[in-house]
Design an enzyme around this catalytic site. Structure first.
Site, PDB file in Angstrom:
ATOM      1  N   MET A  79       0.847  -1.194   0.000  1.00 13.75           N
ATOM      2  CA  MET A  79       0.000   0.000   0.000  1.00 13.75           C
ATOM      3  C   MET A  79       0.888   1.251   0.000  1.00 13.75           C
ATOM      4  SD  MET A  79      -3.453  -0.897   2.024  1.00 13.75           S
ATOM      5  CE  MET A  79      -2.882  -0.602   3.676  1.00 13.75           C
TER       6      MET A  79
ATOM      7  N   LEU B  75       8.990  -3.387  11.678  1.00 14.07           N
ATOM      8  CA  LEU B  75       8.783  -2.232  10.796  1.00 14.07           C
ATOM      9  C   LEU B  75       7.367  -2.250  10.234  1.00 14.07           C
ATOM     10  CD1 LEU B  75      12.126  -1.879   8.789  1.00 14.07           C
ATOM     11  CD2 LEU B  75      11.504  -1.015  11.050  1.00 14.07           C
TER      12      LEU B  75
ATOM     13  N   GLY C 277      11.295  -2.946   5.398  1.00 11.15           N
ATOM     14  CA  GLY C 277      10.598  -4.245   5.357  1.00 11.15           C
ATOM     15  C   GLY C 277      10.095  -4.526   3.950  1.00 11.15           C
ATOM     16  N   HIS C 278       9.500  -3.514   3.314  1.00 14.15           N
ATOM     17  CA  HIS C 278       9.020  -3.689   1.930  1.00 14.15           C
ATOM     18  C   HIS C 278      10.199  -3.945   0.978  1.00 14.15           C
ATOM     19  CE1 HIS C 278       5.664  -1.002   3.467  1.00 14.15           C
ATOM     20  NE2 HIS C 278       4.993  -2.037   2.989  1.00 14.15           N
TER      21      HIS C 278
ATOM     22  N   ASP D 102       2.213  -9.673   9.009  1.00 17.03           N
ATOM     23  CA  ASP D 102       0.752  -9.774   8.891  1.00 17.03           C
ATOM     24  C   ASP D 102       0.413 -11.266   8.753  1.00 17.03           C
ATOM     25  OD1 ASP D 102       0.236  -6.918   8.865  1.00 17.03           O
ATOM     26  OD2 ASP D 102       1.270  -6.940   6.951  1.00 17.03           O
TER      27      ASP D 102
ATOM     28  N   ASN E 163       4.143   3.891   0.936  1.00 13.50           N
ATOM     29  CA  ASN E 163       4.817   4.410   2.123  1.00 13.50           C
ATOM     30  C   ASN E 163       5.874   3.389   2.576  1.00 13.50           C
ATOM     31  OD1 ASN E 163       4.383   5.278   5.468  1.00 13.50           O
ATOM     32  ND2 ASN E 163       5.005   6.688   3.884  1.00 13.50           N
ATOM     33  N   LEU E 164       6.737   3.095   1.635  1.00 11.21           N
ATOM     34  CA  LEU E 164       7.619   1.934   1.780  1.00 11.21           C
ATOM     35  C   LEU E 164       8.723   2.152   2.808  1.00 11.21           C
ATOM     36  CD1 LEU E 164       7.951   1.009  -2.009  1.00 11.21           C
ATOM     37  CD2 LEU E 164       6.224   0.265  -0.352  1.00 11.21           C
ATOM     38  N   HIS E 165       9.033   1.076   3.531  1.00  9.59           N
ATOM     39  CA  HIS E 165      10.151   1.083   4.484  1.00  9.59           C
ATOM     40  C   HIS E 165      11.034  -0.123   4.174  1.00  9.59           C
ATOM     41  CE1 HIS E 165       7.824  -2.050   6.423  1.00  9.59           C
ATOM     42  NE2 HIS E 165       6.803  -1.213   6.570  1.00  9.59           N
TER      43      HIS E 165
ATOM     44  N   GLN F 172      -3.091 -12.328   7.627  1.00 11.13           N
ATOM     45  CA  GLN F 172      -3.247 -11.994   6.204  1.00 11.13           C
ATOM     46  C   GLN F 172      -2.582 -13.061   5.334  1.00 11.13           C
ATOM     47  OE1 GLN F 172      -2.812  -7.948   4.411  1.00 11.13           O
ATOM     48  NE2 GLN F 172      -0.775  -8.620   3.820  1.00 11.13           N
TER      49      GLN F 172
HETATM   50  O1  PAF Z   1      -0.243  -5.856   3.504  1.00 11.88           O
HETATM   51  C1  PAF Z   1      -0.642  -4.912   2.803  1.00 11.88           C
HETATM   52  O2  PAF Z   1       0.026  -3.901   2.631  1.00 11.88           O
HETATM   53  C2  PAF Z   1      -2.004  -4.999   2.142  1.00 11.88           C
HETATM   54  O3  PAF Z   1      -2.913  -5.649   2.959  1.00 11.88           O
HETATM   55  C3  PAF Z   1      -1.965  -5.652   0.739  1.00 11.88           C
HETATM   56  C4  PAF Z   1      -1.534  -7.103   0.809  1.00 11.88           C
HETATM   57  C5  PAF Z   1      -1.024  -4.864  -0.158  1.00 11.88           C
HETATM   58  C6  PAF Z   1      -3.353  -5.615   0.111  1.00 11.88           C
HETATM   59  O4  PAF Z   1      -3.845  -4.323  -0.004  1.00 11.88           O
END
Ligand code: PAF
Length: 305
Positions: free
Chosen positions: A42, A197, A48-49, A163, A44-46, A166
């Protein structure tokens, strides 16, 4: 720099070039056929991404990062409007780790009709933990991930273990809807003081940021206690004592706990059955807690030997 697309059709046209046209047979790994990885985010990367992208690079030739603040997974009163949108900075960061494509669609591009009349229902696994206080969240997450899978048609997709619920729901989605996609799980990336993070960490004030690592410290402590306590059916009461103690410590540090639970790795309850004793499943401790404006999540696996 990664190539940025806002339109589904433009991204699809580019990716088609990499899929190769020698043969439609899936076993054709001949030249011209590239592996494609998807990292959904989504924005706003840090770090972890960025780690998810690094992992994706090891798994595939072409890495697509999606950046989309998905309205269907936000509930009423949640932070959809204030969620930080930082596309330019995100793209710069993605360039440093070699992402090939950024897919950053508008809401209208993703959802011609909002809310979409077609639903993904995450089912019973979503009725617990985060799903209890965020009803509909995982259905909304499920539909957007499903759409991204259909748009990108990746060979692999990378998701973080922070997550955890998720991730479990995405594995269920892939199984139930027969997506030919390998799901790669990336370990939690932490700050030096142990805080997991998260984009939402920036909601923390300076004072709250000092307190925040307590969450990880307490989970580690509980996990160690569980590991050494030889948990078995007669001792499940002892589990409650450990949980109550940890709950108290986290609350005293200033958090408002949404949940603190011990589950099996598959997110089933830890029950006092013979099965549990025989199978000795690995356990996972999961927490969600509010600290000021930030809802923080963390978890810790416990290997039961
Ligand atoms: O983990 C997230 O950032 C969101 O839930 C995802 C998997 C990008 C879906 O919108």
């Amino acid at each position: 720099m990664p190539i940025i697309h806002q339109q589904i059709s433009a991204l699809r046209a580019d990716l088609q070039l990499y899929r190769g046209s020698k043969s439609d047979h899936p076993s054709d790994k001949s030249e011209g056929r590239h592996r494609i990885a998807l990292v959904p985010t989504m924005g706003n990367l840090h770090d972890g991404h960025l780690e998810l992208v690094r992992i994706a690079k090891q798994q595939a030739d072409i890495v697509v990062v999606s950046i989309f603040v998905n309205p269907t997974q936000f509930g009423e009163g949640e932070d959809l409007d204030s969620y930080p949108r930082t596309l330019d900075k995100d793209v710069e960061k993605l360039a440093t780790v070699g992402a090939d494509y950024v897919f950053a669609p508008s809401t209208e591009e993703m959802y011609p009709v909002l809310p979409p009349p077609t639903a993904v229902i995450a089912g019973a696994i979503a009725d617990q933990l985060c799903g209890r206080s965020r009803p509909g969240h995982f259905d909304g997450m499920g539909i957007v991930v499903s759409k991204l899978f259909n748009i990108v048609q990746p060979d692999v997709a990378v998701f973080g273990q922070k997550d955890y619920q998720q991730l479990a729901i995405i594995k269920q989605l892939v199984r139930d809807l027969s997506y030919p996609i390998e799901i790669i799980e990336a370990p939690i990336i932490r700050a030096e003081d142990g805080l997991a993070l998260s984009s939402r960490n920036q909601y923390l004030s300076k004072a709250e940021r000092q307190i925040a690592p307590v969450l990880h410290q307490e989970l580690q402590r509980l996990a160690q206690q569980l590991q050494s306590s030889q948990l078995h059916s007669q001792q499940v009461a002892a589990l409650d004592v450990l949980l109550t103690d940890t709950h108290k410590r986290i609350t005293e540090a200033g958090f408002v706990i949404d949940y603190l639970e011990v589950k099996t790795e598959q997110l089933t309850p830890v029950v006092t059955t013979e099965n549990f004793n025989k199978e000795k499943p690995n356990l996972i401790v999961l927490v969600a807690a509010q600290l000021g404006r930030a809802r923080l999540l963390d978890n810790q696996l416990v290997t039961v030997s």
